[in-house]
Design a protein around this motif. Structure first.
Motif, PDB file in Angstrom:
ATOM      1  N   VAL A 290       0.849  -1.183   0.000  1.00  0.00           N
ATOM      2  CA  VAL A 290       0.000   0.000   0.000  1.00  0.00           C
ATOM      3  C   VAL A 290       0.889   1.238   0.000  1.00  0.00           C
ATOM      4  O   VAL A 290       1.756   1.393   0.863  1.00  0.00           O
ATOM      5  N   VAL A 291       0.681   2.097  -0.985  1.00  0.00           N
ATOM      6  CA  VAL A 291       1.412   3.350  -1.099  1.00  0.00           C
ATOM      7  C   VAL A 291       0.510   4.458  -0.565  1.00  0.00           C
ATOM      8  O   VAL A 291      -0.559   4.717  -1.120  1.00  0.00           O
ATOM      9  N   HIS A 292       0.942   5.086   0.506  1.00  0.00           N
ATOM     10  CA  HIS A 292       0.140   6.125   1.151  1.00  0.00           C
ATOM     11  C   HIS A 292       0.431   7.469   0.473  1.00  0.00           C
ATOM     12  O   HIS A 292       1.349   8.202   0.854  1.00  0.00           O
ATOM     13  N   ASP A 293      -0.379   7.778  -0.540  1.00  0.00           N
ATOM     14  CA  ASP A 293      -0.155   9.011  -1.293  1.00  0.00           C
ATOM     15  C   ASP A 293      -0.279  10.257  -0.421  1.00  0.00           C
ATOM     16  O   ASP A 293       0.401  11.266  -0.661  1.00  0.00           O
ATOM     17  N   ASP A 294      -1.132  10.193   0.584  1.00  0.00           N
ATOM     18  CA  ASP A 294      -1.280  11.362   1.455  1.00  0.00           C
ATOM     19  C   ASP A 294       0.010  11.633   2.225  1.00  0.00           C
ATOM     20  O   ASP A 294       0.375  12.784   2.458  1.00  0.00           O
ATOM     21  N   ALA A 295       0.727  10.574   2.610  1.00  0.00           N
ATOM     22  CA  ALA A 295       2.007  10.757   3.292  1.00  0.00           C
ATOM     23  C   ALA A 295       3.034  11.382   2.350  1.00  0.00           C
ATOM     24  O   ALA A 295       3.804  12.276   2.741  1.00  0.00           O
ATOM     25  N   ILE A 296       3.056  10.918   1.102  1.00  0.00           N
ATOM     26  CA  ILE A 296       3.995  11.477   0.124  1.00  0.00           C
ATOM     27  C   ILE A 296       3.694  12.951  -0.112  1.00  0.00           C
ATOM     28  O   ILE A 296       4.603  13.791  -0.190  1.00  0.00           O
TER      29      ILE A 296
END
Length: 375
Positions: free
Chosen positions: A5-11
């Protein structure tokens, strides 16, 4: 069976943090499939990056094909690379040698399109970049090619070897080399408007400050090579589902070499992830996972396709979820811990997750991008 899972909000949050730190002078480095995080170019540009850096021309062309119109710099190419396609696509190119300069200029003349270049100086790492002894000659040749209209030198770049240790005197030496290189370029008639020396560590420690651009890669994904204490959010969670469980009697061993032997009766769960998926074998005997609200030890050697987890008195059922790493908010292991267990760096852990693992992009708790099915 396994998901990254890639957490786009964190990026996005990390990108905004670096946009503030660099006062908007932010190049998002998305090499190696964005450090294993996939298609996040539009996210980082929306969050504050104003340009993108990659190593190869193929990476840069893929971004253009994805609709990225922001400036892109490619800085690691052989002399027979497809410079013509790069020039036509408006991709800036790093030039570390006379041979590359001539190849780029030739592509420019063949296509009728002026190439935009950044001269690359070796500030002290002895990797890519022009050695100091050849720098003045490269600048003179670049000015000659600029006079013909084949190229336009807009930048000078370098990289620092010890920026994660801000008190290391090598940082001062490398800044002096870089600043001298800029002065030499100007004396040779060049007018570079963009100087960039700092990557993530040099930005967080400040040793690469006061230039027009900062190249941020690892930091976008929550990795702080300098342990500066800057608040960054890890951007990956790796999970898999249990294949099977079994009871292990006292005295029995697990895996190749049977280097783990149970001191008492216990239960095991088999999880279908191994070094073929990027799980470092060197972490065997130290690594842990998170299941049913607590950490569990991986026992036996990590295999190509599977790991074995000691679940003690608990029996995990097939399809139960196991987290190998994540942000750490729930107590799960982090990428930094896996790096320590494997005696490596966090960058390697995040970039080595293989294609058998499905990628899912999420903003908060909502899936916002398509899942890439496991191969």
């Amino acid at each position: 069976m396994s998901e990254l899972v890639v957490h786009d909000d964190a990026i996005r949050e990390n990108t905004a943090t670096f946009a503030r730190l660099t006062r908007g002078r932010l190049m998002a480095v998305l090499k190696a499939d964005a450090f294993g995080h996939g298609a996040i170019a539009h996210s980082v540009l929306e969050a504050g990056a104003n340009s993108i850096g990659v190593t190869s021309i193929s990476e840069a062309l893929a971004l253009r094909a994805d609709g990225v119109t922001a400036p892109i710099l490619s800085w690691l190419n052989t002399i027979d690379a497809d410079f013509a396609s790069a020039v036509q696509a408006g991709i800036a190119l790093a030039v570390p040698s006379a041979a590359v300069l001539f190849a780029v200029a030739s592509a420019s003349r063949a296509t009728g399109t002026q190439a935009v270049i950044h001269l690359h100086v070796d500030a002290g790492m002895a990797r890519d970049g022009c050695p100091a002894r050849d720098w003045a000659a490269l600048c003179s040749l670049a000015r000659e090619q600029e006079a013909t209209g084949a190229v336009r030198v807009i930048g000078i770049m370098g990289h620092m070897s010890c920026a994660d240790s801000p008190l290391n005197p090598q940082n001062t030496r490398e800044r002096l080399v870089f600043e001298a290189a800029v002065r030499t370029a100007i004396r040779r008639g060049l007018t570079p408007r963009i100087r960039h020396l700092a990557a993530t560590a040099a930005t967080l420690t400040g040793v690469g400050a006061n230039f027009e651009l900062h190249r941020i890669g690892a930091g976008l994904f929550g990795i702080d090579p300098s342990d500066s204490g800057t608040r960054l959010r890890p951007a990956l969670t790796l999970t898999a589902r249990v294949i099977s469980s079994r009871e292990l009697p006292a005295g029995a061993g697990v895996g190749y070499g049977l280097d783990f032997v149970a001191g008492q009766r216990t239960n095991l769960a088999v999880v279908p992830l191994g070094y073929g998926d990027g799980i470092p074998r060197d972490a065997s005997g130290r690594a842990e996972v998170f299941a049913r609200g607590r950490r569990r030890a991986i026992v036996g050697k990590i295999s190509m396709d599977m790991i074995v987890v000691d679940t003690g008195a608990d029996v995990l059922h097939p399809n139960e979820s196991v987290t190998l790493f994540g942000p750490g908010d729930r107590g799960e292991p982090t990428v930094a811990e896996w790096a320590a267990w494997a005696h490596t760096i966090a960058h390697e852990i995040v970039t080595r997750v293989g294609s058998r693992v499905s990628r899912i992009h999420r903003v908060a708790d909502t899936v916002n991008a398509s899942e890439q099915d496991a191969a």
